[in-house]
Design an enzyme around this catalytic site. Structure first.
Site, PDB file in Angstrom:
ATOM      1  N   HIS A  70       0.833  -1.204   0.000  1.00 25.82           N
ATOM      2  CA  HIS A  70       0.000   0.000   0.000  1.00 25.82           C
ATOM      3  C   HIS A  70       0.865   1.251   0.000  1.00 25.82           C
ATOM      4  O   HIS A  70       1.939   1.296   0.617  1.00 25.82           O
ATOM      5  CB  HIS A  70      -0.952   0.007   1.200  1.00 25.82           C
ATOM      6  CG  HIS A  70      -0.276  -0.035   2.550  1.00 25.82           C
ATOM      7  ND1 HIS A  70       0.064   1.100   3.254  1.00 25.82           N
ATOM      8  CD2 HIS A  70       0.094  -1.076   3.331  1.00 25.82           C
ATOM      9  CE1 HIS A  70       0.609   0.758   4.412  1.00 25.82           C
ATOM     10  NE2 HIS A  70       0.656  -0.570   4.475  1.00 25.82           N
ATOM     11  N   ASP A  72      -0.577   4.262   0.889  1.00 25.75           N
ATOM     12  CA  ASP A  72      -1.107   5.195   1.886  1.00 25.75           C
ATOM     13  C   ASP A  72      -0.389   5.013   3.218  1.00 25.75           C
ATOM     14  O   ASP A  72       0.131   3.935   3.531  1.00 25.75           O
ATOM     15  CB  ASP A  72      -2.613   5.019   2.057  1.00 25.75           C
ATOM     16  CG  ASP A  72      -3.024   3.617   2.514  1.00 25.75           C
ATOM     17  OD1 ASP A  72      -2.451   2.647   1.991  1.00 25.75           O
ATOM     18  OD2 ASP A  72      -3.905   3.508   3.390  1.00 25.75           O
ATOM     19  N   ASP A 103       6.449   1.439   7.080  1.00 26.48           N
ATOM     20  CA  ASP A 103       5.093   0.960   6.814  1.00 26.48           C
ATOM     21  C   ASP A 103       4.420   1.811   5.737  1.00 26.48           C
ATOM     22  O   ASP A 103       3.671   2.716   6.047  1.00 26.48           O
ATOM     23  CB  ASP A 103       4.281   0.998   8.108  1.00 26.48           C
ATOM     24  CG  ASP A 103       2.934   0.324   7.997  1.00 26.48           C
ATOM     25  OD1 ASP A 103       2.696  -0.388   7.014  1.00 26.48           O
ATOM     26  OD2 ASP A 103       2.110   0.526   8.908  1.00 26.48           O
ATOM     27  N   GLU A 137      -5.059   0.654   2.686  1.00 25.21           N
ATOM     28  CA  GLU A 137      -4.761  -0.338   3.722  1.00 25.21           C
ATOM     29  C   GLU A 137      -4.860   0.251   5.119  1.00 25.21           C
ATOM     30  O   GLU A 137      -5.287  -0.427   6.061  1.00 25.21           O
ATOM     31  CB  GLU A 137      -3.366  -0.923   3.498  1.00 25.21           C
ATOM     32  CG  GLU A 137      -3.118  -2.243   4.211  1.00 25.21           C
ATOM     33  CD  GLU A 137      -2.684  -2.086   5.657  1.00 25.21           C
ATOM     34  OE1 GLU A 137      -2.800  -3.064   6.419  1.00 25.21           O
ATOM     35  OE2 GLU A 137      -2.223  -0.988   6.043  1.00 25.21           O
ATOM     36  N   GLU A 138      -4.465   1.518   5.277  1.00 24.38           N
ATOM     37  CA  GLU A 138      -4.482   2.143   6.595  1.00 24.38           C
ATOM     38  C   GLU A 138      -5.846   2.727   6.947  1.00 24.38           C
ATOM     39  O   GLU A 138      -6.042   3.230   8.047  1.00 24.38           O
ATOM     40  CB  GLU A 138      -3.430   3.260   6.667  1.00 24.38           C
ATOM     41  CG  GLU A 138      -2.002   2.804   6.431  1.00 24.38           C
ATOM     42  CD  GLU A 138      -1.442   1.969   7.580  1.00 24.38           C
ATOM     43  OE1 GLU A 138      -2.218   1.610   8.495  1.00 24.38           O
ATOM     44  OE2 GLU A 138      -0.237   1.672   7.550  1.00 24.38           O
ATOM     45  N   HIS A 352       3.771   3.719  12.735  1.00 21.64           N
ATOM     46  CA  HIS A 352       2.667   4.537  13.256  1.00 21.64           C
ATOM     47  C   HIS A 352       3.114   5.485  14.368  1.00 21.64           C
ATOM     48  O   HIS A 352       2.278   6.162  14.963  1.00 21.64           O
ATOM     49  CB  HIS A 352       1.505   3.674  13.744  1.00 21.64           C
ATOM     50  CG  HIS A 352       0.789   2.940  12.647  1.00 21.64           C
ATOM     51  ND1 HIS A 352      -0.531   2.571  12.745  1.00 21.64           N
ATOM     52  CD2 HIS A 352       1.194   2.513  11.430  1.00 21.64           C
ATOM     53  CE1 HIS A 352      -0.914   1.943  11.640  1.00 21.64           C
ATOM     54  NE2 HIS A 352       0.135   1.895  10.822  1.00 21.64           N
TER      55      HIS A 352
END
Length: 379
Positions: A70, A72, A103, A137-138, A352
């Protein structure tokens, strides 16, 4: 690219400087698409509502090997807490800092460069190579990978083997390969009572009191004992609410949200049956809404596992652990195709968080792991 930057680092920085906060893509996918077009990939852009996805494929033969990921990222959080601006990729002591470094834009750069190197050495490789990339995805994961998978399955285009580039590693890149994930399902329960004055409980029916014995039973339930790859199924209550805010009012409703992370020992149908059975046995008046966030999946054997394990061993000179711990990923949607699916990506220690970063040397190693996996599967 400067004289000191490798192809992987240069591409990672290009992706990281784009503010692709979910579900925005901010041009990341176009950067990848141009690189893949140059390699002979056929590109199919799939836009579903607010989400941009693309499916790229080179070749028509089986087996079909795919990379999934992903573009995003999650929001940066308090910018004042970052050492450097979150969307200005910065190198500090051998680490690349930026939102999405681990990520998972670092993985995306590794995938592209690994395929470029593999095709240079093996232009007439066996099978086919594909990329399944989303910008959802997020976020709510409604219009991303799941929609692309539905489209592929509807035309019987099935992925045989897939590496998802999620940050699977713990201490060093490749120390953990995620070869499965637990299922996740959420129940939103409303237990109904009769509102009234606390001084006159005989004229009311307190739904909290009614629900507590049933909830205690569900919390104490042994759902299964897990297996060689999965821990026992876990029932957790993250949210409860009731009442008007007044201390002298018995509420008319009690809201309970619970979640189960479940192994391959259970099905979602069996979980629902058992929970309804407990609630009914306690005579509750209730409504229950279910959300199936993902089914459990496991890849415990096959050519993909063999290829990835050997590739990691060759790069790190030590074996990886096969684990199914952690949350969910888009691998759960791809696994519905009957595909062999594993997750292999950078160290997840800073994902994150503010000051997210990835070790530059790990990106180079991850690229080698991806390339060697391709060689083991398609060369």
């Amino acid at each position: 690219m400067s004289d000191t930057e490798s192809p992987v680092l240069s591409l990672a920085k290009d992706l990281l400087q784009r503010q692709s906060v979910t579900p925005e893509d901010a041009g990341c996918q176009q950067v990848m698409i141009e690189r893949l077009k140059a390699l002979g990939f056929e590109i199919e852009i799939m836009v579903f509502d607010d989400t941009t996805n693309f499916w790229a494929r080179r070749g028509t033969a089986a087996p079909l090997f795919a990379f999934a990921g992903h573009t995003d990222v999650v929001p940066s959080g308090p910018i004042a807490q970052w050492h450097t601006p979150p969307f200005e990729p910065t190198i500090i002591d051998g680490y690349l800092h930026a939102r999405g470094a681990a990520d998972m834009k670092g993985s995306l750069a590794c995938m592209i460069v690994a395929v470029e190197r593999f095709l240079t050495d093996h232009p007439d490789h066996d099978g086919s190579i594909a990329f399944l990339i989303t910008s959802d995805e997020e976020g709510p994961f409604i219009n991303g990978t799941v929609r692309v998978v539905d489209t592929l399955m509807a035309r019987n285009e099935i992925i045989d083997m897939c590496i998802v580039g999620e940050p699977s590693s713990t201490s060093q890149v490749g120390d953990v390969i995620k070869n499965g994930r637990r299922g996740s399902m959420t129940g939103d329960l409303i237990v109904k009572g009769i509102q009234g004055h606390v001084a006159y409980p005989h004229l009311a029916n307190n739904p909290i009191h009614q629900a507590m014995p049933a909830l205690s039973e569900l919390v104490a339930t042994v759902w299964d004992n897990g297996n060689d790859y999965f821990p026992p199924t876990s029932f957790q209550i993250p949210n409860i609410s009731a009442g008007t805010g007044a201390s002298n009012v018995i509420p008319g409703e009690f809201h309970v949200q619970f979640n189960l992370r479940f192994s391959t020992e259970l099905t979602d149908t069996e979980i629902k049956r058992r929970i309804h059975s407990v609630l009914d046995a306690h005579g509750l008046d209730y409504d229950l809404h279910w959300t199936l966030n993902g089914l459990p999946f496991l890849t415990d054997q096959g050519p993909l596992i063999d290829a990835v394990v050997e590739a990691v061993q060759a790069v790190n000179r030590q074996p990886a652990q096969l684990l199914t711990t952690g949350g969910t990923s888009d691998g759960r949607f791809i696994a519905q195709m009957g595909s062999q699916v594993v997750e292999l990506g950078p160290v997840n220690a800073t994902i994150h968080k503010v000051n997210e970063c990835v070790k530059i040397a790990d990106l180079e190693k991850l690229t080698d792991m991806y390339q060697k996996t391709l060689e083991n599967c398609l060369a």
